[in-house]
Scaffold this motif. Structure first.
Motif, PDB file in Angstrom:
ATOM      1  N   SER A   1      23.674  12.341  12.406  1.00 44.04           N
ATOM      2  CA  SER A   1      25.693  12.687  13.952  1.00 44.04           C
ATOM      3  C   SER A   1      24.572  13.869  14.053  1.00 44.04           C
ATOM      4  O   SER A   1      25.090  13.522  15.053  1.00 44.04           O
ATOM      5  CB  SER A   1      26.441  13.182  12.288  1.00 44.04           C
ATOM      6  OG  SER A   1      26.589  11.947  11.710  1.00 44.04           O
ATOM      7  N   TRP A   2      23.759  14.894  13.477  1.00 45.84           N
ATOM      8  CA  TRP A   2      23.407  16.036  14.306  1.00 45.84           C
ATOM      9  C   TRP A   2      22.195  15.824  15.654  1.00 45.84           C
ATOM     10  O   TRP A   2      22.770  16.438  16.888  1.00 45.84           O
ATOM     11  CB  TRP A   2      23.165  16.839  13.796  1.00 45.84           C
ATOM     12  CG  TRP A   2      22.544  18.311  13.893  1.00 45.84           C
ATOM     13  CD1 TRP A   2      23.227  19.168  15.170  1.00 45.84           C
ATOM     14  CD2 TRP A   2      21.295  18.154  14.672  1.00 45.84           C
ATOM     15  NE1 TRP A   2      22.278  20.497  15.400  1.00 45.84           N
ATOM     16  CE2 TRP A   2      21.228  19.507  15.104  1.00 45.84           C
ATOM     17  CE3 TRP A   2      19.847  18.004  14.123  1.00 45.84           C
ATOM     18  CZ2 TRP A   2      19.582  20.376  15.366  1.00 45.84           C
ATOM     19  CZ3 TRP A   2      18.365  18.294  15.116  1.00 45.84           C
ATOM     20  CH2 TRP A   2      18.762  19.538  15.309  1.00 45.84           C
TER      21      TRP A   2
ATOM     22  N   CYS B   1      20.687   4.203  22.091  1.00 50.86           N
ATOM     23  CA  CYS B   1      19.081   5.128  21.791  1.00 50.86           C
ATOM     24  C   CYS B   1      18.653   3.972  19.791  1.00 50.86           C
ATOM     25  O   CYS B   1      18.347   4.292  18.993  1.00 50.86           O
ATOM     26  CB  CYS B   1      19.201   5.963  21.447  1.00 50.86           C
ATOM     27  SG  CYS B   1      17.959   6.587  23.450  1.00 50.86           S
ATOM     28  N   LEU B   2      20.566   4.265  18.818  1.00 48.48           N
ATOM     29  CA  LEU B   2      20.478   4.210  17.701  1.00 48.48           C
ATOM     30  C   LEU B   2      19.851   2.491  17.707  1.00 48.48           C
ATOM     31  O   LEU B   2      19.495   2.396  16.423  1.00 48.48           O
ATOM     32  CB  LEU B   2      21.443   4.118  17.575  1.00 48.48           C
ATOM     33  CG  LEU B   2      22.814   5.964  17.554  1.00 48.48           C
ATOM     34  CD1 LEU B   2      23.892   6.225  16.607  1.00 48.48           C
ATOM     35  CD2 LEU B   2      21.549   6.380  15.721  1.00 48.48           C
ATOM     36  N   ALA B   3      20.255   1.718  18.130  1.00 43.85           N
ATOM     37  CA  ALA B   3      20.174   0.769  18.080  1.00 43.85           C
ATOM     38  C   ALA B   3      18.778   0.578  18.238  1.00 43.85           C
ATOM     39  O   ALA B   3      17.546  -0.396  17.416  1.00 43.85           O
ATOM     40  CB  ALA B   3      20.828  -0.048  19.050  1.00 43.85           C
ATOM     41  N   GLY B   4      18.258   0.833  18.782  1.00 43.58           N
ATOM     42  CA  GLY B   4      16.925   0.439  19.489  1.00 43.58           C
ATOM     43  C   GLY B   4      16.165   1.485  18.065  1.00 43.58           C
ATOM     44  O   GLY B   4      14.745   0.983  17.570  1.00 43.58           O
ATOM     45  N   GLY B   5      16.807   2.707  17.863  1.00 36.49           N
ATOM     46  CA  GLY B   5      15.112   3.205  16.945  1.00 36.49           C
ATOM     47  C   GLY B   5      15.549   2.578  14.857  1.00 36.49           C
ATOM     48  O   GLY B   5      15.075   1.884  14.802  1.00 36.49           O
ATOM     49  N   ILE B   6      16.952   1.599  15.123  1.00 33.86           N
ATOM     50  CA  ILE B   6      16.789   0.616  14.124  1.00 33.86           C
ATOM     51  C   ILE B   6      15.608  -0.186  13.533  1.00 33.86           C
ATOM     52  O   ILE B   6      15.217  -1.170  13.411  1.00 33.86           O
ATOM     53  CB  ILE B   6      18.200   0.038  13.970  1.00 33.86           C
ATOM     54  CG1 ILE B   6      18.905   1.319  13.563  1.00 33.86           C
ATOM     55  CG2 ILE B   6      18.180  -1.217  13.164  1.00 33.86           C
ATOM     56  CD1 ILE B   6      20.987   0.938  13.654  1.00 33.86           C
TER      57      ILE B   6
ATOM     58  N   PHE C   1      15.715   8.618  17.005  1.00 31.34           N
ATOM     59  CA  PHE C   1      14.639   9.344  16.121  1.00 31.34           C
ATOM     60  C   PHE C   1      15.900   9.037  15.193  1.00 31.34           C
ATOM     61  O   PHE C   1      15.914   8.752  13.643  1.00 31.34           O
ATOM     62  CB  PHE C   1      13.838  11.264  16.057  1.00 31.34           C
ATOM     63  CG  PHE C   1      13.965  11.415  14.898  1.00 31.34           C
ATOM     64  CD1 PHE C   1      13.264  10.385  14.637  1.00 31.34           C
ATOM     65  CD2 PHE C   1      14.531  12.083  14.310  1.00 31.34           C
ATOM     66  CE1 PHE C   1      12.114  10.980  12.740  1.00 31.34           C
ATOM     67  CE2 PHE C   1      13.942  12.790  13.303  1.00 31.34           C
ATOM     68  CZ  PHE C   1      12.624  12.273  12.165  1.00 31.34           C
ATOM     69  N   GLY C   2      17.015   9.622  15.515  1.00 31.86           N
ATOM     70  CA  GLY C   2      18.663   9.528  14.982  1.00 31.86           C
ATOM     71  C   GLY C   2      18.288   7.947  13.789  1.00 31.86           C
ATOM     72  O   GLY C   2      18.708   7.406  13.003  1.00 31.86           O
ATOM     73  N   GLY C   3      17.869   7.086  15.435  1.00 29.82           N
ATOM     74  CA  GLY C   3      18.292   5.512  15.105  1.00 29.82           C
ATOM     75  C   GLY C   3      17.218   5.208  13.663  1.00 29.82           C
ATOM     76  O   GLY C   3      17.542   4.171  13.114  1.00 29.82           O
TER      77      GLY C   3
END
Length: 237
Positions: A67-68, A86-91, A167-169
């Motif tokens: 989240s941060w 970006c989250l989806a890409g990281g996953i 990175f978070g993803g």
């Protein structure tokens, strides 16, 4: 006169024993002991404590960090929809890492003392004691160390606004992997996707360790030809 083969004493701490197995280690580690009681790794109580992690620590530690990271990207000008992408890409990146690490690092064949020891700590212990519930997820300290190379690559190949969310993803993909892995061993999935995924993963443990390297998805197993066959035999690779 040939020397007597080394025998692991399961009643003593295992980590500094398994290296002595030499070439016999790969066969030994793929002969599972089905028990919820995990082995002792170290004689030192503090080191032993560091090897044990309850599953819910993983989301508790990493979801606030994710989240941060997303909030940092938003503060640097990323729109909410771009942050979600970006989250989806990281996953997606994580799914490939999950497959690659499992296939080529966690299942590499080792023979030397220290290589056997490192392999046992990283993954061999899980195949030897697959129902050890306190060693199914990675301790946060170990995850932090292993994630540093990923962060460096993402930071060097993306913009300052994109890098934290991407990175978070990746971290979110890791969290999904770890809790899914725990569930596949200790949960009771209902018929359907989760039950099929459990069957697919347990095939990797108890039938053929040279197939089924995905945990959260069989996507890359299908892409690279390692999806479990219906009549596979155990190869212990």
């Amino acid at each position: 006169m040939s020397s007597k083969p080394f025998t692991v004493d399961l009643n003593k701490p295992l980590v500094f024993q398994v290296g002595h197995l030499g070439e016999a280690y790969n066969e030994w580690v793929h002969q599972p002991i089905i028990s919820k009681d995990g082995p002792r790794f170290f004689g030192n109580d503090f080191l032993e404590m560091l090897t044990r992690t309850v599953w819910w620590v993983i989301p508790l530690v990493w979801l606030p960090v994710i989240s941060w990271l997303v909030s940092v990207s938003l503060s640097r000008g990323l729109t909410p929809s771009d942050a979600a992408s970006c989250l989806a890409g990281g996953i997606f990146i994580w799914t490939l890492l999950e497959y690659t690490l499992h296939r080529f690092l966690f299942h590499m064949e080792t023979r030397s003392y220290w290589a056997n020891t490192l392999h046992y700590v990283l993954h061999g212990c899980h195949h030897k004691h697959p129902m050890d519930g306190l060693r199914l997820v990675f301790p946060p300290a170990a995850t932090t160390i292993l994630s540093v190379p990923l962060w460096i690559v993402i930071r060097l190949t993306s913009t300052p606004a994109v890098a934290p969310a991407l990175f978070g993803g990746g971290l979110l993909g890791y969290v999904m992997y770890d809790v899914t892995h725990y569930y596949l061993h200790h949960g009771k999935p209902s018929p359907g996707l989760s039950q099929n995924l459990k069957r697919y993963h347990l095939n990797h443990h108890f039938r053929d360790q040279s197939e089924g390297f995905g945990i959260t998805s069989p996507l890359w197993d299908r892409a690279f030809g390692t999806y479990p066959t219906t009549k596979s035999t155990q190869k212990n690779k």
